[in-house]
Write a protein that holds these residues in place. Structure first.
Motif, PDB file in Angstrom:
ATOM      1  N   PHE A 510       0.834  -1.213   0.000  1.00 27.86           N
ATOM      2  CA  PHE A 510       0.000   0.000   0.000  1.00 27.86           C
ATOM      3  C   PHE A 510       0.868   1.262   0.000  1.00 27.86           C
ATOM      4  N   LEU A 511       1.879   1.301   0.869  1.00 28.35           N
ATOM      5  CA  LEU A 511       2.729   2.498   0.976  1.00 28.35           C
ATOM      6  C   LEU A 511       3.539   2.735  -0.298  1.00 28.35           C
ATOM      7  N   LYS A 513       2.785   1.761  -3.272  1.00 25.05           N
ATOM      8  CA  LYS A 513       1.852   2.195  -4.325  1.00 25.05           C
ATOM      9  C   LYS A 513       1.528   3.680  -4.174  1.00 25.05           C
ATOM     10  N   CYS A 514       1.284   4.101  -2.918  1.00 23.49           N
ATOM     11  CA  CYS A 514       0.968   5.508  -2.663  1.00 23.49           C
ATOM     12  C   CYS A 514       2.145   6.411  -3.023  1.00 23.49           C
ATOM     13  N   LEU A 515       3.355   5.921  -2.777  1.00 15.65           N
ATOM     14  CA  LEU A 515       4.563   6.698  -3.077  1.00 15.65           C
ATOM     15  C   LEU A 515       4.993   6.558  -4.543  1.00 15.65           C
ATOM     16  N   LYS A 516       4.223   5.771  -5.315  1.00 19.58           N
ATOM     17  CA  LYS A 516       4.441   5.581  -6.749  1.00 19.58           C
ATOM     18  C   LYS A 516       5.830   4.990  -7.073  1.00 19.58           C
TER      19      LYS A 516
END
Length: 527
Positions: A510-511, A513-516
């Motif tokens: 999740f992290l 993905k959020c940080l791309k």
């Protein structure tokens, strides 16, 4: 052709998986029987020379294996059998001479490899080395037979063969428990001989099984006219020597680390256990992430598509760090549960757990650079630029000596320490981490000379964000572990590890993905 390839891949994968499983069970039995004690410490030193030859000479994908496959594959059974017999005779004579020298000089060799080992440990190691010396000539034939079997498309026996020694060791330990052979003064000799005897027996069984298989496929020719060197033999030996030198360079660093580790009681055992836990996931990652890229690199290089090769390499680097930083965070968070569940039983007590936990933590920090170095070296080989990796391997040996000495201190009494700091056995692992980092830096920047330009600043930014995600993830999971610290049973620890692993994976995914910095959807269909 497709079904043929599928069957062979299945045979290799299935056989290798069984071998890895047997190796895992063997290590658990060894931990329960010997812990981090003097006997297993001594065995790790006694096994250095025979193990080196069994891995480099007698191993799958070793120099003998690859050379024999290349030469025997186009030959018919009669000619292939004659070449195999002649090469086996010459290699066995050479290795037999080496085994005799090793047997006669076992005490001197142990003193050379482990100058600061205790007198008792040196005596046990020298005795175990004498037991193991027959493995040296056997390693030659095992390597040759691996190649001969694979040249005739017999892959399963080669893949499953290493499991024989693991199973033999397990059986020996079980029998020692059944007959109550405890570590007392009356039966100390038998106890100290157990691992060496099991390893020799397993290697000999491998030898017999492979002779049987070689005979079944018609390559065993006991009666053949002696000839000094035929053309095919010359080709095999020309392939063996440079490949042995290249393959042996990485093993030399093992010798160096063990040399410095002799200053610390239980260090050799702790390094063996910690390395075992780390190498399993690294081996899987190396095979799943790096091996599929190499044929693509070679193809793109042949088409002179430098831009395409560069993009593939950048993608490979990102996945390399994404996965290894995840594993680093995972081991840092759950190192206690992992070591306790895998090893803590029998002779592997709480003190042994503490020692191996610290070693595991040090290994975990080095995982990203270990796999990145593997990716870069294989990239250079796939584009047929081998000189720089070879030179850096030589330089890496010198760097390893220096940093071992700097972080640990000189194991020879006549020499002083380079620094006032002594990090103990952890310093040996940190030395390897530093060396891998230096080698990775040189290999990365030299890619410009091959017209491959890495976006170093962008990669560094992504790696920093991945590390931040792992740090946040580790902190959250560690907080959860504190809440569940009262679950001290094995079942409780197991459930915590399973639940914690899933939680760690979900949060990290999740992290990132959020940080791309997580583009793993590219491989979703293949997985």
């Amino acid at each position: 052709m497709h079904s043929f390839l599928k069957n062979n891949v299945f045979s290799i994968s299935f056989g290798t998986s069984l071998s890895k499983l047997a190796g895992c069970v063997r290590q658990i039995f060894i931990a329960a029987a010997f812990g981090v004690g003097i006997t297993y410490d001594a065995f790790n030193y006694a096994y250095i020379i025979p193990g080196f030859l069994l891995i480099i000479i007698g191993g799958i994908n070793g120099p003998l294996h690859n050379a024999v496959v290349a030469v025997l594959t186009p030959l018919n059974k009669r000619d292939g059998g004659i070449v195999l017999t002649r090469v086996s005779a010459k290699v066995s004579i050479f290795l037999l001479g080496l085994a005799i020298l090793t047997y006669l000089n076992s005490s001197f060799l142990i003193e050379l490899l482990a100058p600061n080992l205790s007198y008792e440990a040196k005596s046990i190691a020298a005795h175990q080395l004498r037991i193991l010396t027959p493995c040296i000539p056997l390693s030659g034939f095992i390597g040759l037979s691996f190649g001969a079997l694979n040249s005739r498309k017999k892959f399963f026996i080669s893949s499953i063969s290493p499991a024989i020694t693991s199973i033999t060791t397990i059986i020996f330990i079980l029998f020692s428990w059944i007959f109550n052979q405890e570590n007392t003064s009356s039966n100390l000799l038998t106890y100290t001989e157990l691992l060496a005897s099991a390893t020799l027996t397993g290697t000999f069984i491998q030898f017999v099984v492979q002779i049987w298989e070689i005979n079944k496929i018609g390559l065993l020719r006991l009666r053949t006219q002696f000839q000094l060197f035929g053309n095919e033999e010359k080709r095999i030996f020309k392939l063996i020597f440079p490949a042995s030198i290249s393959s042996g360079l990485s093993q030399i660093n093992v010798f160096i680390d063990m040399f410095f580790a002799s200053s610390f009681q239980g260090a050799a055992s702790g390094l063996a256990y910690g390395n075992f836990l780390i190498q399993a996931p690294l081996g899987i990652l190396s095979n799943s992430l790096i091996l599929p890229l190499l044929p693509k690199f070679s193809t793109l290089r042949s088409y002179k598509d430098t831009r395409g090769l560069q993009n593939k390499l950048i993608s490979g680097i990102e996945y390399c760090f994404l996965t290894t930083i995840f594993l680093t965070g995972f081991f840092l968070t759950f190192h206690n549960q992992i070591v306790q569940l895998v090893f803590q039983r029998g002779a592997f007590d709480y003190l042994a757990v503490l020692k191996v936990k610290n070693i595991l933590l040090a290994y975990a920090f080095g995982m990203p650079f270990y796999l990145y170095r593997d990716l870069l070296v294989r990239t250079y080989y796939s584009i047929e630029k081998t000189k720089l990796p070879f030179k850096l391997s030589l330089a890496g040996i010198m760097f390893n000596i220096f940093f071992d000495w700097f972080l640990v201190g000189a194991p020879i009494r006549n020499f002083g320490n380079l620094s006032p700091y002594n990090f103990g056995v952890v310093g040996i692992i940190l030395s390897s981490v530093i060396v891998n980092f230096i080698v990775c830096t040189f290999l990365s920047f030299n890619l410009r000379n091959e017209d491959i330009h890495l976006p170093n600043l962008n990669l560094l930014k992504k790696i920093s964000l991945m590390s931040l995600a792992a740090l946040i993830d580790s902190t959250l999971c560690f907080t959860i572990l504190k809440i569940t610290k009262n679950f001290n049973s094995n079942l409780g620890e197991f459930l915590i590890l399973i639940f914690g692993s899933l939680t760690f994976f979900v949060i990290y995914s999740f992290l990132t993905k959020c940080l791309k910095v997580n583009n793993f959807k590219v491989f979703r269909k293949k997985i």
